[in-house]
Scaffold this motif. Structure first.
Motif, PDB file in Angstrom:
ATOM      1  N   VAL A  72       0.850  -1.189   0.000  1.00  0.00           N
ATOM      2  CA  VAL A  72       0.000   0.000   0.000  1.00  0.00           C
ATOM      3  C   VAL A  72       0.888   1.242   0.000  1.00  0.00           C
ATOM      4  CG1 VAL A  72      -1.646   1.368   1.365  1.00  0.00           C
ATOM      5  CG2 VAL A  72      -1.946  -1.107   1.156  1.00  0.00           C
ATOM      6  N   VAL A  73       0.666   2.112  -0.955  1.00  0.00           N
ATOM      7  CA  VAL A  73       1.323   3.416  -0.963  1.00  0.00           C
ATOM      8  C   VAL A  73       0.247   4.439  -0.643  1.00  0.00           C
ATOM      9  CG1 VAL A  73       2.717   5.062  -2.254  1.00  0.00           C
ATOM     10  CG2 VAL A  73       2.946   2.607  -2.716  1.00  0.00           C
ATOM     11  N   THR A  74       0.400   5.125   0.466  1.00  0.00           N
ATOM     12  CA  THR A  74      -0.667   5.981   0.961  1.00  0.00           C
ATOM     13  C   THR A  74      -0.275   7.447   0.985  1.00  0.00           C
ATOM     14  OG1 THR A  74      -2.126   6.448   2.849  1.00  0.00           O
ATOM     15  CG2 THR A  74       0.034   5.515   3.355  1.00  0.00           C
ATOM     16  N   ALA A  75      -1.214   8.283   0.617  1.00  0.00           N
ATOM     17  CA  ALA A  75      -1.037   9.737   0.683  1.00  0.00           C
ATOM     18  C   ALA A  75      -1.809  10.311   1.867  1.00  0.00           C
ATOM     19  CB  ALA A  75      -1.505  10.383  -0.616  1.00  0.00           C
ATOM     20  N   TYR A  76      -2.024   9.481   2.894  1.00  0.00           N
ATOM     21  CA  TYR A  76      -2.781   9.949   4.056  1.00  0.00           C
ATOM     22  C   TYR A  76      -2.139  11.165   4.707  1.00  0.00           C
ATOM     23  CZ  TYR A  76      -3.970  10.509   8.926  1.00  0.00           C
ATOM     24  OH  TYR A  76      -4.321  11.086  10.124  1.00  0.00           O
ATOM     25  N   ASN A  77      -2.935  12.159   4.974  1.00  0.00           N
ATOM     26  CA  ASN A  77      -2.671  13.147   6.027  1.00  0.00           C
ATOM     27  C   ASN A  77      -4.019  13.729   6.422  1.00  0.00           C
ATOM     28  OD1 ASN A  77      -3.252  15.694   4.584  1.00  0.00           O
ATOM     29  ND2 ASN A  77      -1.333  15.325   3.475  1.00  0.00           N
ATOM     30  N   ASP A  78      -4.091  14.366   7.564  1.00  0.00           N
ATOM     31  CA  ASP A  78      -5.396  14.888   7.982  1.00  0.00           C
ATOM     32  C   ASP A  78      -5.518  16.394   7.798  1.00  0.00           C
ATOM     33  OD1 ASP A  78      -3.881  15.743  10.121  1.00  0.00           O
ATOM     34  OD2 ASP A  78      -4.926  14.541  11.617  1.00  0.00           O
ATOM     35  N   ALA A 107       3.694   0.025   2.179  1.00  0.00           N
ATOM     36  CA  ALA A 107       5.014   0.104   1.559  1.00  0.00           C
ATOM     37  C   ALA A 107       5.677   1.445   1.816  1.00  0.00           C
ATOM     38  CB  ALA A 107       4.895  -0.135   0.060  1.00  0.00           C
ATOM     39  N   GLY A 108       4.853   2.496   1.910  1.00  0.00           N
ATOM     40  CA  GLY A 108       5.403   3.827   2.144  1.00  0.00           C
ATOM     41  C   GLY A 108       4.338   4.894   2.032  1.00  0.00           C
ATOM     42  N   GLY A 109       4.714   6.085   2.418  1.00  0.00           N
ATOM     43  CA  GLY A 109       3.823   7.234   2.306  1.00  0.00           C
ATOM     44  C   GLY A 109       4.395   8.257   1.354  1.00  0.00           C
ATOM     45  N   VAL A 110       3.505   9.027   0.770  1.00  0.00           N
ATOM     46  CA  VAL A 110       3.930  10.102  -0.129  1.00  0.00           C
ATOM     47  C   VAL A 110       3.341  11.409   0.373  1.00  0.00           C
ATOM     48  CG1 VAL A 110       4.014   8.524  -2.090  1.00  0.00           C
ATOM     49  CG2 VAL A 110       1.958   9.888  -1.718  1.00  0.00           C
ATOM     50  N   PRO A 111       3.994  12.538   0.105  1.00  0.00           N
ATOM     51  CA  PRO A 111       3.417  13.819   0.504  1.00  0.00           C
ATOM     52  C   PRO A 111       2.176  14.121  -0.319  1.00  0.00           C
ATOM     53  CG  PRO A 111       5.323  14.191  -0.878  1.00  0.00           C
ATOM     54  CD  PRO A 111       5.265  12.710  -0.619  1.00  0.00           C
ATOM     55  N   ALA A 112       1.304  14.889   0.250  1.00  0.00           N
ATOM     56  CA  ALA A 112       0.073  15.261  -0.450  1.00  0.00           C
ATOM     57  C   ALA A 112      -0.282  16.677  -0.025  1.00  0.00           C
ATOM     58  CB  ALA A 112      -1.055  14.285  -0.106  1.00  0.00           C
ATOM     59  N   ALA A 137       8.706   9.063  -4.456  1.00  0.00           N
ATOM     60  CA  ALA A 137       8.406   8.384  -3.191  1.00  0.00           C
ATOM     61  C   ALA A 137       7.675   7.070  -3.435  1.00  0.00           C
ATOM     62  CB  ALA A 137       7.568   9.296  -2.290  1.00  0.00           C
ATOM     63  N   THR A 138       6.821   7.035  -4.459  1.00  0.00           N
ATOM     64  CA  THR A 138       6.141   5.790  -4.824  1.00  0.00           C
ATOM     65  C   THR A 138       7.161   4.760  -5.289  1.00  0.00           C
ATOM     66  OG1 THR A 138       4.159   7.015  -5.468  1.00  0.00           O
ATOM     67  CG2 THR A 138       4.373   4.772  -6.313  1.00  0.00           C
ATOM     68  N   SER A 139       8.112   5.204  -6.092  1.00  0.00           N
ATOM     69  CA  SER A 139       9.160   4.308  -6.568  1.00  0.00           C
ATOM     70  C   SER A 139       9.970   3.750  -5.406  1.00  0.00           C
ATOM     71  CB  SER A 139      10.063   5.051  -7.550  1.00  0.00           C
ATOM     72  OG  SER A 139      11.126   4.231  -7.985  1.00  0.00           O
ATOM     73  N   VAL A 140      10.337   4.603  -4.473  1.00  0.00           N
ATOM     74  CA  VAL A 140      11.079   4.144  -3.290  1.00  0.00           C
ATOM     75  C   VAL A 140      10.246   3.119  -2.514  1.00  0.00           C
ATOM     76  CG1 VAL A 140      12.026   4.858  -1.057  1.00  0.00           C
ATOM     77  CG2 VAL A 140      12.458   6.248  -3.089  1.00  0.00           C
ATOM     78  N   SER A 141       8.953   3.412  -2.369  1.00  0.00           N
ATOM     79  CA  SER A 141       8.077   2.532  -1.597  1.00  0.00           C
ATOM     80  C   SER A 141       8.007   1.129  -2.187  1.00  0.00           C
ATOM     81  CB  SER A 141       6.668   3.135  -1.539  1.00  0.00           C
ATOM     82  OG  SER A 141       6.677   4.396  -0.903  1.00  0.00           O
ATOM     83  N   LEU A 142       7.972   1.038  -3.511  1.00  0.00           N
ATOM     84  CA  LEU A 142       7.800  -0.253  -4.179  1.00  0.00           C
ATOM     85  C   LEU A 142       9.123  -0.935  -4.525  1.00  0.00           C
ATOM     86  CD1 LEU A 142       4.836   0.641  -6.578  1.00  0.00           C
ATOM     87  CD2 LEU A 142       4.725  -0.576  -4.387  1.00  0.00           C
ATOM     88  N   SER A 143      10.233  -0.319  -4.135  1.00  0.00           N
ATOM     89  CA  SER A 143      11.543  -0.817  -4.561  1.00  0.00           C
ATOM     90  C   SER A 143      12.057  -1.985  -3.734  1.00  0.00           C
ATOM     91  CB  SER A 143      12.574   0.322  -4.517  1.00  0.00           C
ATOM     92  OG  SER A 143      12.813   0.725  -3.167  1.00  0.00           O
TER      93      SER A 143
END
Length: 608
Positions: A72-78, A107-112, A137-143
């Motif tokens: 899971v690559v998530t762009a969560y923030n509140d 797998a990782g988070g990305v800024p949003a 960041a997505t690439s790093v997460s899935l690497s």
């Protein structure tokens, strides 16, 4: 099999031909990654132990290489209302995965970042380039090689394109986009416009404006206007990257949760060890990219996607340009009017038939490529159905309604709001620009007027408040391209220009920057390329020059004698003032390609 519309067929064929070499290289890459890339069975014991050290009850499953592990690559923030619902998604998705013998790891988070928060502020100069940071960041997460599938959690403006561009470099993985839906409807759209224009005229204060804005943006979920975020969701449906009908179901509802559950289950069925392998790099192909453009045109979506679609396409080895948008626009009818192109919002659009109705109509008119791979087994036809829960709470899909529930929002292809898609390519001695005619009254489609030239949108606001723009005028805002300052949106100018138009003046905006997914009623020739920095002709304009912007003629021209125009020097770029971290993006600014190529420096640097 029905015949594809001749123009859609022609554009698809030329995209395939134009992309032949680059697409082959991409498909070779993802095949090689599947066969020889890093994956769990090839990890050393120490690598693997690190990868599941904290996974508790899922450790045994992660040691079993026959079970799928979904990254899971998530762009969560509140801070982003649209992304706040993602807080609990990973927990839920782990449970959904266990139901079918699979596992889920974040797998990782990305800024949003939120363009609504940064609109008109210095941070907006980082907005477009946040797409590159998200892709990286997505690439790093899935690497890490731990995953056989991926689920991308993101909705808003640069986030979906960034996630998709990054994930496409891992295009051998089965992948699904998981939305969270729009917030419930706030105050009526006409009231929003009225209050904003009153504030622009100085007739009300900031307290009244803030009260209105807080009533408009009031809960979790995407903003309800049809801007870039919701256009992203439309596009994921038309490209077949969602579970069908997932785009516009509100957060926190049983249906929303069941759609997320279905997405997790579906990814587990699409992995390469099963008999229904559907890798992301095969779903995103030339035909699905053309379908994305058709969906954009049919719904009057965000002009930002004239940058995002070329960038997404390039990440998959596909080359599209603005001629493709223009030619498709001439034959794709506008069948949806959603605010700001109409009075109603995305919730009302959804309840009137929404994406199921739109896709059903486009299929009936042979305007979509049917022979495409999608997340859903039944192909693009499955997206002409709407998800519902039956009496037992089971997720099922019903055919789209034959007629729209509200004909102020949706029309059939046989009686569209407009016979064309309302996105035009303008060309002339100033360069190439895009124009969203679907948002503009046809009586304003040709504007010829003197220009007033600015290099900062705040200076436009000052001139407006001083009454200096109370005249027929084409406002030129230059040095707003990707290489100059990151191409910020200039949506802050909309209320002021709208006031001038309402006063009866002929007014338009000409810029090498972006306007917004919320581009409104004022004529705008935007994304002008080449941009001012580096010698674009917009840098030659001087106050008082006559410029003609004409949709009917497809022209954006300075009516200056040719000899004088050729001899005229370019204006100098204003000084760059560091702050808000913008200086850190210098490398991306320096290497950004033109808007028509997607304005994405990391793709250009990679030779894509």
């Amino acid at each position: 099999m029905t015949d594809l519309h001749s123009t859609v067929e022609k554009v698809t064929a030329r995209v395939i031909e134009r992309s032949r070499k680059t697409r082959k290289a991409y498909l070779d890459l993802i095949q090689c990654e599947r066969e020889h890339g890093v994956d769990r069975p090839n990890l050393a014991c120490g690598n693997l132990a690190h990868g599941f050290a904290a996974m508790g009850q899922d450790k045994a499953a992660l040691r079993d290489f026959n079970r799928m592990n979904i990254g899971v690559v998530t762009a969560y923030n509140d801070m982003l209302s649209a992304h706040e619902p993602y807080y609990r998604y990973p927990e839920q998705m782990k449970v959904f995965a266990r139901e079918v013998g699979a596992t889920v790891q974040v797998a990782g988070g990305v800024p949003a970042m939120c363009d609504g928060v940064t609109q008109g502020q210095p941070g907006m100069e980082e907005s477009l380039f946040s797409r590159e940071v998200i892709a990286l960041a997505t690439s790093v997460s899935l690497s890490h090689g731990m995953f056989e599938g991926a689920a991308l959690l993101g909705i808003c403006d640069k986030i979906v394109p960034g996630l998709l561009i990054g994930a496409l470099r891992f295009g051998h993985l089965a992948t699904v986009l998981v939305p969270s839906g729009p917030m419930t409807t706030g105050i009526p759209n006409k009231e929003k416009i009225r209050i904003r224009q009153l504030y622009a005229q100085g007739k009300i204060g900031s307290k009244e404006l803030l009260d209105m804005e807080a009533a408009c943006y009031h809960a979790e979920g995407t903003c309800t206007f049809y801007g870039t975020a919701n256009t992203n969701q439309m596009m994921m449906e038309v490209m077949g990257l969602h579970v069908p009908g997932a785009a516009f179901v509100t957060p926190g509802t049983p249906l929303r949760q069941q759609l997320t559950r279905a997405a997790v289950h579906r990814v587990t069925e699409m992995g390469w060890k099963g008999d229904d392998y559907r890798p992301l790099g095969k779903i995103v192909d030339e035909k699905s990219i053309v379908n994305a453009i058709v969906g954009l045109l049919a719904t009057g979506g965000s002009t930002n996607h004239t940058l995002h679609i070329p960038a997404i396409a390039r990440a998959a080895g596909i080359l599209v340009n603005w001629n493709d948008f223009h030619d498709l626009s001439e034959v794709v009818p506008l069948i949806a009017r959603v605010y700001p192109n109409g009075p109603r919002d995305v919730n009302e659009f959804h309840h009137a038939g929404g994406m199921a109705y739109v896709i059903s109509e486009l299929l009936s008119a042979n305007l979509l490529n049917r022979d495409v791979m999608t997340v859903s087994k039944g192909g693009i036809e499955d997206y002409a159905k709407a998800p519902v829960l039956d009496d037992g709470g089971k997720l099922v899909w019903e055919p789209a309604p034959k007629t729209p529930g509200d004909d102020t929002i949706l029309h059939p292809v046989s009686a569209p709001f407009s016979p064309d898609g309302g996105l035009r390519l303008l060309e002339g001695n100033l360069g190439r620009a895009m124009y969203k005619s679907s948002a503009v009254d046809p009586k304003f489609w040709t504007i010829e007027a003197p220009v007033q030239v600015f290099s900062d949108q705040d200076d436009v606001q000052k001139a407006f408040k001083a009454g200096q723009l109370d005249k027929d005028v084409i406002v030129v805002v230059r040095f707003q391209g990707p290489r100059a300052n990151g191409m910020p949106e200039l949506h802050k100018l909309t209320p002021a220009l709208g006031v001038l138009q309402d006063k009866g003046y002929k007014v338009a905006l000409l810029t090498d920057g972006r306007m917004s997914g919320a581009t409104g009623k004022v004529p705008v020739a935007l994304h002008l390329s080449p941009e001012a920095l580096g010698g674009g002709a917009i840098g030659k304009l001087r106050d008082g020059d006559i410029v003609r912007i004409s949709v009917e003629e497809g022209k954006v021209e300075a009516l200056v004698p040719a000899e004088e125009w050729a001899a005229r020097p370019h204006a100098e770029q204003p000084a760059f003032h560091p702050g808000t971290g913008r200086e850190l993006f210098a490398l991306l600014r320096q290497h950004a390609p033109v808007a028509e190529e997607g304005a994405m420096a990391i793709l250009a640097a990679a030779g894509l």
